[in-house]
Scaffold this motif. Structure first.
Motif, PDB file in Angstrom:
ATOM      1  N   ILE A   1       0.857  -1.174   0.000  1.00 29.76           N
ATOM      2  CA  ILE A   1       0.000   0.000   0.000  1.00 29.76           C
ATOM      3  C   ILE A   1       0.895   1.226   0.000  1.00 29.76           C
ATOM      4  N   ARG A   2       0.901   1.954  -1.070  1.00 30.53           N
ATOM      5  CA  ARG A   2       1.808   3.080  -1.224  1.00 30.53           C
ATOM      6  C   ARG A   2       1.049   4.383  -1.079  1.00 30.53           C
ATOM      7  N   HIS A   3       1.581   5.281  -0.270  1.00 35.95           N
ATOM      8  CA  HIS A   3       0.992   6.606  -0.103  1.00 35.95           C
ATOM      9  C   HIS A   3       0.986   7.308  -1.460  1.00 35.95           C
ATOM     10  N   PRO A   4      -0.105   8.033  -1.802  1.00 33.95           N
ATOM     11  CA  PRO A   4      -0.174   8.693  -3.113  1.00 33.95           C
ATOM     12  C   PRO A   4       1.022   9.592  -3.399  1.00 33.95           C
ATOM     13  N   ALA A   5       1.483  10.358  -2.397  1.00 32.14           N
ATOM     14  CA  ALA A   5       2.624  11.249  -2.610  1.00 32.14           C
ATOM     15  C   ALA A   5       3.882  10.446  -2.910  1.00 32.14           C
ATOM     16  N   LEU A   6       4.045   9.308  -2.210  1.00 26.00           N
ATOM     17  CA  LEU A   6       5.211   8.458  -2.450  1.00 26.00           C
ATOM     18  C   LEU A   6       5.150   7.856  -3.847  1.00 26.00           C
ATOM     19  N   ALA A   7       3.946   7.434  -4.254  1.00 26.62           N
ATOM     20  CA  ALA A   7       3.783   6.873  -5.596  1.00 26.62           C
ATOM     21  C   ALA A   7       4.144   7.905  -6.660  1.00 26.62           C
ATOM     22  N   GLU A   8       3.670   9.137  -6.473  1.00 26.64           N
ATOM     23  CA  GLU A   8       3.975  10.212  -7.417  1.00 26.64           C
ATOM     24  C   GLU A   8       5.474  10.466  -7.461  1.00 26.64           C
ATOM     25  N   SER A   9       6.115  10.482  -6.294  1.00 24.94           N
ATOM     26  CA  SER A   9       7.553  10.723  -6.221  1.00 24.94           C
ATOM     27  C   SER A   9       8.322   9.659  -6.993  1.00 24.94           C
ATOM     28  N   CYS A  10       7.961   8.401  -6.778  1.00 25.78           N
ATOM     29  CA  CYS A  10       8.640   7.302  -7.468  1.00 25.78           C
ATOM     30  C   CYS A  10       8.447   7.390  -8.976  1.00 25.78           C
ATOM     31  N   GLU A  11       7.232   7.731  -9.411  1.00 18.94           N
ATOM     32  CA  GLU A  11       6.949   7.821 -10.841  1.00 18.94           C
ATOM     33  C   GLU A  11       7.778   8.913 -11.503  1.00 18.94           C
TER      34      GLU A  11
END
Length: 313
Positions: free
Chosen positions: A11-21
């Motif tokens: 379960i990835r935090h939306p901000a973390l997902a955006e950062s990784c992308e």
């Protein structure tokens, strides 16, 4: 109905997902990026670039190449006019780590080139230095605002890369010095970069004297946008980015306009790169020996500083 999620599913935090992308996209476009670390803050649309030279805190050829690749990748991904509103990066912010921000140019690399009479390698070093400065000064051709924060001593031509940014600040304990004149040398991009900020007379005085300036002295001379308390440089940049987001288009346009009014930086730096390579290849044996002694002194100084740093960690 809601789909159940097993305990093993990440379960990835939306901000973390955006950062990784964002970081993954940049790395995929740029390729191998040694000696830098990337971080992305979605809330302020800021890409942080932490410089991390591997052996010495100097601007190596590999570090310069990584910085130019990152700049080029951000522009390639989101620099088209119709991409502006969707671009996740509005600010490009540079920072360093450790007891020094930079010791400047890579003396060991210079000495190796001189031993081989390798003009091509020196020319490539100058080209990458100039390319990075042009990207910074133009805000990636008007796409972003470029910023840098200096937390410690900055020596020599390594000052120019952060100073080529639209905004440069320093913490109060930082200091700035160009010692190159003392060993019959000059930094590649400093004349052009400093003159744009400080004026020609003040830049000339700093480069010819080789004297160290405190952060406040450098600020008074026109070299900085602000001096901030120790440990607050990154917070200052975050505040600046947050406040600038609503007026980002206007600020980037103004920075771009002032950059254009200051003249053709690319052409000027190309000329400086040529005369720098000529100057290096004209160094006398005694001047080269002095460079070797300075490089050895750097090694001993770094060994002492890092030993104290580890002891107090």
């Amino acid at each position: 109905m809601f789909q159940s999620v097993t305990a093993k599913a990440p379960i990835r935090h939306p901000a973390l997902a955006e950062s990784c992308e964002v970081i993954d996209a940049i790395r995929y476009n740029a390729g191998f990026l040694p000696e830098v670390e990337l971080a992305y803050e979605e809330a302020i649309k800021t890409l942080w670039i932490t410089i991390k030279p591997e052996l010495k805190p100097v601007f190596t050829l590999q570090l310069l190449d990584s910085l130019v690749k990152i700049q080029g990748a951000v522009f390639a991904l989101w620099g088209a006019p119709d991409q502006y509103h969707r671009a996740p990066v509005r600010f490009l912010a540079f920072r360093g780590t450790g007891p020094f921000f930079t010791l400047g140019g890579d003396l060991d690399f210079y000495l190796d080139c001189l031993a081989r009479n390798d003009r091509a390698a020196l020319t490539e070093y100058a080209r990458l230095s100039a390319e990075g400065a042009v990207w910074n000064a133009s805000g990636l051709n008007g796409l972003v605002i470029t910023l840098s924060t200096i937390h410690a001593k900055a020596i020599g031509g390594g000052i120019d890369a952060p100073r080529s940014c639209n905004v440069m600040i320093a913490e109060e304990q930082a200091s700035f010095v160009y010692p190159e004149i003392k060993f019959n040398h000059f930094p590649i991009t400093a004349v052009a970069i400093l003159s744009r900020r400080m004026g020609q007379r003040a830049a000339e005085q700093m480069l010819l004297s080789g004297e160290e300036m405190s952060a406040r002295e450098f600020h008074l001379a026109g070299g900085l946008e602000a001096v901030v308390p120790e440990g607050t440089g990154e917070a200052w940049i975050r505040k600046y980015c947050a406040e600038s987001l609503p007026i980002h288009a206007a600020r980037t346009a103004l920075f771009s306009a002032f950059n254009r009014r200051s003249g053709d930086l690319r052409e000027e730096l190309a000329h400086l790169g040529q005369i720098w390579a000529d100057c290096m290849l004209r160094l006398s044996p005694s001047a080269i020996s002095k460079l070797q002694r300075i490089a050895q002194t750097q090694d001993r100084m770094l060994a002492r500083v890092y030993q104290r740093h580890v002891a107090h960690a």
